[in-house]
Design an enzyme around this catalytic site. Sequence first.
Site, PDB file in Angstrom:
ATOM      1  N   LEU A 183       0.869  -1.180   0.000  1.00 37.75           N
ATOM      2  CA  LEU A 183       0.000   0.000   0.000  1.00 37.75           C
ATOM      3  C   LEU A 183       0.904   1.227   0.000  1.00 37.75           C
ATOM      4  O   LEU A 183       1.416   1.645   1.038  1.00 37.75           O
ATOM      5  CB  LEU A 183      -0.918  -0.005   1.223  1.00 37.75           C
ATOM      6  N   ILE A 184       1.138   1.767  -1.176  1.00 38.66           N
ATOM      7  CA  ILE A 184       2.154   2.806  -1.330  1.00 38.66           C
ATOM      8  C   ILE A 184       1.517   4.187  -1.421  1.00 38.66           C
ATOM      9  O   ILE A 184       0.554   4.400  -2.160  1.00 38.66           O
ATOM     10  CB  ILE A 184       3.038   2.523  -2.571  1.00 38.66           C
ATOM     11  N   LYS A 265      -8.551   3.759   7.170  1.00 36.64           N
ATOM     12  CA  LYS A 265      -7.564   2.683   7.038  1.00 36.64           C
ATOM     13  C   LYS A 265      -8.255   1.328   6.873  1.00 36.64           C
ATOM     14  O   LYS A 265      -7.771   0.470   6.120  1.00 36.64           O
ATOM     15  CB  LYS A 265      -6.643   2.668   8.264  1.00 36.64           C
ATOM     16  N   GLY A 287       3.561   0.630   5.620  1.00 38.53           N
ATOM     17  CA  GLY A 287       4.702   1.291   6.251  1.00 38.53           C
ATOM     18  C   GLY A 287       4.413   1.743   7.666  1.00 38.53           C
ATOM     19  O   GLY A 287       5.112   2.622   8.180  1.00 38.53           O
ATOM     20  N   GLN A 296      -2.024   4.243  14.424  1.00 35.64           N
ATOM     21  CA  GLN A 296      -1.011   3.199  14.520  1.00 35.64           C
ATOM     22  C   GLN A 296      -0.713   2.789  15.960  1.00 35.64           C
ATOM     23  O   GLN A 296       0.384   2.345  16.273  1.00 35.64           O
ATOM     24  CB  GLN A 296       0.260   3.644  13.781  1.00 35.64           C
ATOM     25  N   CYS A 456      16.095  14.836 -18.139  1.00 41.59           N
ATOM     26  CA  CYS A 456      16.696  13.854 -17.234  1.00 41.59           C
ATOM     27  C   CYS A 456      17.278  12.756 -18.115  1.00 41.59           C
ATOM     28  O   CYS A 456      17.024  12.716 -19.320  1.00 41.59           O
ATOM     29  CB  CYS A 456      15.677  13.292 -16.240  1.00 41.59           C
TER      30      CYS A 456
END
Length: 482
Positions: A183-184, A265, A287, A296, A456
């Site tokens: 889960l980014i 969440k 994370g 958390q 780049c």
Amino acid sequence: MKFIIKLFPEITIKSQSVRLRFIKILTGNIRNVLKHYDETLAVVRHWDNIEVRAKDENQRLAIRDALTRIPGIHHILEVEDVPFTDMHDIFEKALVQYRDQLEGKTFCVRVKRRGKHDFSSIDVERYVGGGLNQHIESARVKLTNPEVTVHLEVEDDRLLLIKGRYEGIGGFPIGTQEDVLSLISGGFDSGVSSYMLMRRGCRVHYCFFNLGGAAHEIGVRQVAHYLWNRFGSSHRVRFVAINFEPVVGEILEKIDDGQMGVILKRMMVRAASKVAERYGVQALVTGEALGQVSSQTLTNLRLIDNVSDTLILRPLISYDKEHIINLARQIGTEDFARTMPEYCGVISKSPTVKAVKSKIEAEEEKFDFSILDKVVEEANNVDIREIAQQTEQEVVEVETVNGFGPNDVILDIRSIDEQEDKPLKVEGIDVVSLPFYKLSTKFGDLDQSKTWLLWCERGVMSRLQALYLREQGFNNVKVYRP
């Protein structure tokens, strides 16, 4: 050129069948990564190492760098493989190879030997060390903490003169463990946790909950693509983007303020579990770190876990923020994370740190779960390798040029380290440095009467950033691809 790949020590203590499987998978991973540099290279596996041979000397540094980022490799030895006849021949070859390195230095000789010989490893160390000491007047033997260690490996009638040792990232080869879904969010924590599971041998897919529009998704795509390209490009992975704005809207409209964070969440875990089940993924990765934010705490994490039977892995659970940021810096995601907005933390003004299950469930009864089902059903799933191509399609309105005019300025958006390593100089045009992670706050300070050509090395970042700047209303940007 030749490289000897040394295995991560935990691989070497596995049973014979498991060890052979791990080595076979690592060999395949190395081939998959390096074929982009030299299609003719050979990768040969042995019981205790893997041998890489390539012909294109121009790709030496690129191949070496790529090897240091493949999970499962403890270290890499760059070697010169030559035949030898006796110990004196070994000494003569070592003298030619190491003379310049040993001038004015303290040194010792370390030898590893395999095969049948009439001498031991210690015999070679003493003979070669004594010979080098006699023939290089400014060099001096020092067995403890020398400035230079001469590494030699003797195998049957072959001598490996070790020209350099380079540390790998260790861990298990990707594919030795089952797939996970990360889960980014693009922040410090999710990037590091994704890396840690890749390093542990998992193929990491990415699930992104979009709370902030196209610009937010562009930023997270950059992070996911960077992590995959740098550490996991041996395997194909998915990038799944879910538009979570309708879910957030429903929560804001119907849920009590104090319960919003935990319920958001829980909704994310429900959605991610559906995605994981759809693609046969065994676990979710987050994370989260214990006590870092209100959602958390142990009580809240337990309530979040309760909504799904899917295993949730939290590799950072005991890490403090400073440690996480240091890891992000090491793997190269710090600059991305510093400019990534965090939306979850502002959803509630007074979040509960110890949610009560009955209250949470009562609040969730107000929620229209058809909204959650719909956003999951409409999730955008792409092969992460297509992100660059997809970006090209999305920024079709951003012109790509290979030349420049009198009003143009090249904007080098690489990180500071990349710019220092390989400065960009183009004759006939000014080059201005502004790292990509400062574009959102500093681009407006530039001379807007100029046309800025974003550049780049690979062109992926410049296209993504061009789209972002266009969305912010800057129409004086193009992508420079000479």
